[in-house]
Design a protein around this motif. Structure first.
Motif, PDB file in Angstrom:
ATOM      1  N   PHE A 128       0.839  -1.197   0.000  1.00 31.56           N
ATOM      2  CA  PHE A 128       0.000   0.000   0.000  1.00 31.56           C
ATOM      3  C   PHE A 128       0.875   1.249   0.000  1.00 31.56           C
ATOM      4  O   PHE A 128       2.011   1.245   0.472  1.00 31.56           O
ATOM      5  CB  PHE A 128      -0.912   0.011   1.232  1.00 31.56           C
ATOM      6  N   LEU A 171      -2.922  -2.213   6.295  1.00 36.35           N
ATOM      7  CA  LEU A 171      -3.367  -0.903   5.845  1.00 36.35           C
ATOM      8  C   LEU A 171      -4.333  -0.346   6.883  1.00 36.35           C
ATOM      9  O   LEU A 171      -5.300  -1.007   7.254  1.00 36.35           O
ATOM     10  CB  LEU A 171      -4.075  -1.003   4.493  1.00 36.35           C
ATOM     11  N   VAL A 240      -6.939  -4.913   6.658  1.00 38.57           N
ATOM     12  CA  VAL A 240      -7.280  -3.488   6.717  1.00 38.57           C
ATOM     13  C   VAL A 240      -7.811  -3.202   8.120  1.00 38.57           C
ATOM     14  O   VAL A 240      -8.728  -3.886   8.587  1.00 38.57           O
ATOM     15  CB  VAL A 240      -8.332  -3.093   5.670  1.00 38.57           C
TER      16      VAL A 240
END
Length: 271
Positions: A128, A171, A240
């Motif tokens: 990312f 992330l 995430v």
């Protein structure tokens, strides 16, 4: 008669399985409840048609079963029936397609205040890139990818020097703020998918695709690849984490920028 019972039982079992099935969507964690609503509309329409057609077949089998001495009428055309069937089918198709077109329009219309986040997929890893202090992502090209620059960030673009790089890690995103996901693949077709967010998009080598969403609750969510991308496709997982604004900023400050990573690489090479 046995055929009629089987058809009726098929309808009853299908409806009950749908109503009481333990397999359903994961609890939503984004603004895309419209996608769930569109799917539910499709379920209702196709479910009604399924029940009506199968029960009609059962009725015909029972009502018009063979009887000695009776012959069926030959009626090659029935304009009234054909008109009703055509009109009903058209209405059903429009009812299924129209909500999807509305949702798709919203899906590709990114809010002006959305933050850009780049996702890079490769066999079999997620990486990312987030904008730095300038709020902009620098240029990146797949042809510039190397051992010391795994995302192919342009070293001559000053906008990319402060970009935050996360290679193979988690992330983090702030809750309640729209995010535009820029998707890039460096080898084969991938698809970035978090079931709780509902949104996903193919990642095509040689191009940049995108989608957007707004996280609506904090938590940790698993990233899946929704395209068969090789022998380790099932192992291409990521994470995430949706944070409060304070937790997100604390995490962001701990992440290395592209210029820091380059300086570390040069220092290691000089030793």
């Amino acid at each position: 008669m046995a055929v009629v019972l089987v058809l009726v039982l098929l309808v009853v079992a299908s409806v009950l399985f749908h109503m009481f099935s333990p397999w359903w969507w994961t609890p939503i964690a984004s603004n895309w409840n419209y996608i769930d609503n569109t799917l539910i509309i499709t379920f209702w329409i196709t479910g009604f048609v399924f029940v009506a057609v199968v029960l009609f077949i059962a009725y015909c089998v029972f009502r018009f079963k063979h009887r000695p001495g009776l012959r069926a009428d030959y009626e090659p055309e029935n304009r009234k029936l054909e008109s009703w069937l055509a009109a009903g089918t058209t209405l059903g198709v429009v009812a299924m397609l129209a909500p999807g077109l509305v949702v798709w329009h919203d899906f590709i219309t990114v809010p002006d205040d959305a933050t850009e986040v780049e996702v890079v997929g490769q066999q079999w890893l997620w990486s990312f890139r987030l904008p730095g202090q300038d709020g902009r992502l620098g240029r990146a090209e797949t042809q510039d990818i190397g051992d010391t620059n795994t995302l192919g960030i342009d070293r001559n673009d000053t906008a990319g020097l402060d970009d935050v790089v996360v290679e193979g890690g988690e992330l983090h995103l702030p809750v309640g703020k729209p995010v535009k996901m820029l998707l890039r693949s460096v080898d084969v077709l991938h698809n970035f998918y978090v079931p709780e967010f509902r949104a996903k998009m193919d990642m095509i080598p040689g191009s940049v695709t995108f989608f957007w969403f707004t996280p609506t609750r904090t938590g940790t969510f698993e990233v899946l690849c929704a395209e068969l991308c090789g022998v380790a496709h099932s192992q291409m997982r990521g994470t995430v984490v949706v944070d409060t604004e304070a937790d997100y900023q604390a995490w962001l400050e701990q992440q290395p920028t592209f210029s820091q990573l380059m300086a570390s690489v040069e220092t290691t090479a000089a030793q």
